[in-house]
Design a protein around this motif. Structure first.
Motif, mmCIF file in Angstrom:
data_model
loop_
_atom_site.group_PDB
_atom_site.id
_atom_site.type_symbol
_atom_site.label_atom_id
_atom_site.label_comp_id
_atom_site.label_asym_id
_atom_site.label_seq_id
_atom_site.Cartn_x
_atom_site.Cartn_y
_atom_site.Cartn_z
ATOM 1 N N ARG A 67 -27.054 15.845 -61.331
ATOM 2 C CA ARG A 67 -27.543 15.282 -62.592
ATOM 3 C C ARG A 67 -26.581 14.225 -63.147
ATOM 4 O O ARG A 67 -27.000 13.179 -63.638
ATOM 5 N N PHE A 68 -25.288 14.508 -63.060
ATOM 6 C CA PHE A 68 -24.271 13.567 -63.534
ATOM 7 C C PHE A 68 -24.386 12.237 -62.778
ATOM 8 O O PHE A 68 -24.410 11.161 -63.386
ATOM 9 N N LEU A 69 -24.461 12.311 -61.458
ATOM 10 C CA LEU A 69 -24.550 11.095 -60.642
ATOM 11 C C LEU A 69 -25.892 10.392 -60.837
ATOM 12 O O LEU A 69 -25.967 9.160 -60.841
ATOM 13 N N GLU A 70 -26.961 11.182 -61.031
ATOM 14 C CA GLU A 70 -28.273 10.596 -61.263
ATOM 15 C C GLU A 70 -28.292 9.793 -62.574
ATOM 16 O O GLU A 70 -28.974 8.772 -62.679
ATOM 17 N N ASN A 71 -27.527 10.234 -63.566
ATOM 18 C CA ASN A 71 -27.421 9.481 -64.825
ATOM 19 C C ASN A 71 -26.736 8.129 -64.597
ATOM 20 O O ASN A 71 -27.088 7.139 -65.239
ATOM 21 N N ILE A 72 -25.773 8.088 -63.687
ATOM 22 C CA ILE A 72 -25.134 6.819 -63.349
ATOM 23 C C ILE A 72 -26.155 5.890 -62.697
ATOM 24 O O ILE A 72 -26.205 4.692 -62.998
ATOM 25 N N VAL A 73 -27.010 6.441 -61.833
ATOM 26 C CA VAL A 73 -28.060 5.640 -61.207
ATOM 27 C C VAL A 73 -29.007 5.100 -62.283
ATOM 28 O O VAL A 73 -29.401 3.935 -62.247
ATOM 29 N N ARG A 74 -29.350 5.927 -63.264
ATOM 30 C CA ARG A 74 -30.218 5.482 -64.363
ATOM 31 C C ARG A 74 -29.578 4.337 -65.149
ATOM 32 O O ARG A 74 -30.253 3.389 -65.550
ATOM 33 N N ASP A 75 -28.260 4.429 -65.368
ATOM 34 C CA ASP A 75 -27.555 3.337 -66.046
ATOM 35 C C ASP A 75 -27.677 2.050 -65.235
ATOM 36 O O ASP A 75 -27.888 0.968 -65.798
ATOM 37 N N CYS A 76 -27.548 2.161 -63.921
ATOM 38 C CA CYS A 76 -27.702 0.983 -63.052
ATOM 39 C C CYS A 76 -29.124 0.442 -63.126
ATOM 40 O O CYS A 76 -29.331 -0.783 -63.159
ATOM 41 N N GLU A 77 -30.107 1.344 -63.175
ATOM 42 C CA GLU A 77 -31.505 0.905 -63.317
ATOM 43 C C GLU A 77 -31.702 0.123 -64.612
ATOM 44 O O GLU A 77 -32.415 -0.886 -64.636
ATOM 45 N N ASN A 78 -31.057 0.571 -65.682
ATOM 46 C CA ASN A 78 -31.164 -0.141 -66.962
ATOM 47 C C ASN A 78 -30.553 -1.535 -66.861
ATOM 48 O O ASN A 78 -31.098 -2.500 -67.397
ATOM 49 N N GLU A 79 -29.428 -1.654 -66.159
ATOM 50 C CA GLU A 79 -28.822 -2.970 -65.968
ATOM 51 C C GLU A 79 -29.721 -3.865 -65.123
ATOM 52 O O GLU A 79 -29.838 -5.067 -65.375
ATOM 53 N N ILE A 80 -30.375 -3.288 -64.121
ATOM 54 C CA ILE A 80 -31.309 -4.046 -63.290
ATOM 55 C C ILE A 80 -32.474 -4.545 -64.142
ATOM 56 O O ILE A 80 -32.910 -5.686 -64.010
ATOM 57 N N ARG A 81 -32.990 -3.694 -65.047
ATOM 58 C CA ARG A 81 -34.065 -4.122 -65.951
ATOM 59 C C ARG A 81 -33.632 -5.314 -66.788
ATOM 60 O O ARG A 81 -34.384 -6.268 -66.987
#
Length: 161
Positions: A67-81
């Protein structure tokens, strides 16, 4: 990209840089008599197995680590957006494509971002005029969007043309 299966038409030319989260590569696509260049940023989450071991040693369960690492991926997705929203805006690097690939059989993701290839300022092979220097310092809107501290070494990239 060379054997990754992500963008098989793009070949790695060289590594441009690396940091704690990943690497940036200069890539080329050749088709008939046309060569196109781009940059590909590869972000690996986690960056190594040692990162998972470190999180586990802090008392996190395997599910908490995921879950911790998945949140980092979500942060990257937000930057991609954000990069997608700002596509085509002057003075902001343009993203061409991206892929987020979950690793099979383990906790982890690899994020590939293909973007325009910028020219390092130090590689410009001519002296700038006084007006060009002032424009760079003031930014395109004249509002001093570029600022430097006394310790700033002035490392920046610019678009050709």
């Amino acid at each position: 990209m060379n054997g990754s299966g992500i963008w098989p038409e793009w070949q790695i030319v060289e590594t441009l840089g690396s940091g704690s989260y990943g690497k940036v590569y200069k890539v080329v696509r050749r088709e008939r008599d046309v060569e196109s260049y781009a940059a590909v940023k590869v972000i690996s989450i986690p960056s190594s197995d040692a990162e998972i071991d470190s999180l586990r040693s802090e008392g996190m369960s395997a599910e908490e680590v995921r879950r911790f690492l998945e949140n980092i991926v979500r942060d990257c997705e937000n930057e991609i957006r954000l990069m997608d929203i700002f596509k085509g805006v002057q003075n902001i690097v343009s993203m061409d494509d991206y892929k987020i690939v979950a690793r099979e059989g383990q906790i982890g993701w690899d994020i590939y971002i293909r973007m325009e290839l910028l020219t390092p300022f130090k590689d410009i092979n001519r002296k700038l005029t006084e007006d060009e220097v002032i424009k760079l310092g003031n930014g395109p809107d004249g509002n001093r969007s570029c600022r430097r501290s006394k310790t700033d070494k002035g490392v920046c990239d610019i678009r050709k043309g």
